[in-house]
Design a protein around this motif. Structure first.
Motif, short mmCIF file in Angstrom:
data_model
loop_
_atom_site.label_atom_id
_atom_site.label_comp_id
_atom_site.label_asym_id
_atom_site.label_seq_id
_atom_site.Cartn_x
_atom_site.Cartn_y
_atom_site.Cartn_z
N ILE A 23 1.00 10.31 4.57
CA ILE A 23 1.34 9.67 5.85
C ILE A 23 1.63 8.19 5.64
CG2 ILE A 23 0.38 8.97 8.08
CD1 ILE A 23 -1.01 11.71 8.17
N VAL A 24 0.79 7.52 4.86
CA VAL A 24 1.02 6.09 4.59
C VAL A 24 2.33 5.90 3.84
CG1 VAL A 24 0.17 4.09 3.31
CG2 VAL A 24 -1.40 5.44 4.66
N GLN A 25 2.60 6.77 2.91
CA GLN A 25 3.84 6.69 2.14
C GLN A 25 5.05 6.90 3.04
OE1 GLN A 25 3.94 9.50 -1.04
NE2 GLN A 25 6.15 9.51 -1.12
N ALA A 26 4.95 7.79 4.00
CA ALA A 26 6.10 8.10 4.86
C ALA A 26 6.31 7.06 5.96
CB ALA A 26 5.90 9.49 5.49
N TYR A 27 5.23 6.64 6.60
CA TYR A 27 5.37 5.78 7.77
C TYR A 27 5.05 4.31 7.51
CZ TYR A 27 5.69 10.17 10.23
OH TYR A 27 6.10 11.41 10.64
N GLY A 28 4.48 3.98 6.37
CA GLY A 28 4.12 2.60 6.05
C GLY A 28 5.29 1.64 6.05
N PRO A 29 6.39 1.95 5.35
CA PRO A 29 7.53 1.03 5.36
C PRO A 29 8.15 0.85 6.74
CG PRO A 29 7.71 2.55 3.52
CD PRO A 29 6.57 3.02 4.36
N ILE A 30 8.12 1.89 7.55
CA ILE A 30 8.68 1.78 8.91
C ILE A 30 7.84 0.82 9.75
CG2 ILE A 30 9.18 3.07 11.02
CD1 ILE A 30 9.65 5.52 9.16
N ILE A 56 0.83 -1.20 0.00
CA ILE A 56 0.00 0.00 0.00
C ILE A 56 0.86 1.26 0.00
CG2 ILE A 56 -1.60 1.37 1.42
CD1 ILE A 56 -2.93 -1.28 2.19
N SER A 57 1.95 1.24 0.77
CA SER A 57 2.82 2.42 0.80
C SER A 57 3.52 2.64 -0.54
CB SER A 57 3.82 2.32 1.94
OG SER A 57 4.69 1.24 1.76
N VAL A 58 3.89 1.56 -1.23
CA VAL A 58 4.48 1.70 -2.57
C VAL A 58 3.45 2.25 -3.54
CG1 VAL A 58 5.43 0.41 -4.51
CG2 VAL A 58 6.27 -0.03 -2.22
N ALA A 59 2.22 1.78 -3.45
CA ALA A 59 1.15 2.29 -4.32
C ALA A 59 0.89 3.77 -4.03
CB ALA A 59 -0.12 1.47 -4.13
N CYS A 60 0.92 4.17 -2.77
CA CYS A 60 0.74 5.58 -2.42
C CYS A 60 1.88 6.43 -2.96
CB CYS A 60 0.64 5.74 -0.90
SG CYS A 60 -0.90 5.14 -0.21
N PHE A 61 3.08 5.89 -2.94
CA PHE A 61 4.23 6.61 -3.49
C PHE A 61 4.01 6.86 -4.98
CE2 PHE A 61 8.32 6.37 -5.72
CZ PHE A 61 8.92 7.51 -5.21
N ILE A 69 -3.52 11.64 4.04
CA ILE A 69 -3.48 10.22 4.40
C ILE A 69 -2.51 9.46 3.49
CG2 ILE A 69 -4.83 8.10 4.52
CD1 ILE A 69 -7.18 9.79 5.45
N VAL A 70 -2.53 9.78 2.22
CA VAL A 70 -1.63 9.11 1.28
C VAL A 70 -0.17 9.42 1.63
CG1 VAL A 70 -0.92 9.00 -1.14
CG2 VAL A 70 -3.34 9.03 -0.56
#
Length: 82
Positions: free
Chosen positions: A52-59, A31-36, A49-50
């Motif tokens: 935030i998910v992109q920034a903190y999702g991989p962590i 999901i974070s890659v898709a948001c990126f 939201i996109v």
């Protein structure tokens, strides 16, 4: 808790929480890659939201994988002591 059980080949049984952590980590990473890619392609407007998910999702996905590994190693250590 319950007793440790093994498969017929001696490998520990995969628990439900292990599967949940693994799939949650993989899903969050996808999901974070898709948001990126969505922010790179569209680039217009502010999507909090996109971003935030992109920034903190991989962590968070990495932390879930670490929890999964620690739980797996602890379970295998307890199984070998028995």
């Amino acid at each position: 808790m319950g007793t440790m059980s093994n498969n017929d080949d001696g490998a520990p049984v995969v628990r439900r929480i292990d599967r949940i952590l693994a799939f949650a980590s993989l899903g969050l990473l996808l999901i974070s890659v898709a948001c990126f890619f969505a922010t790179m392609i569209i680039g217009e407007g502010v999507w909090p939201i996109v971003i935030i998910v992109q920034a903190y999702g991989p962590i968070v996905a990495f932390l879930l994988l670490l929890v999964l590994l620690v739980m797996s190693f602890a379970r295998r250590g307890r199984a070998h002591k028995q």
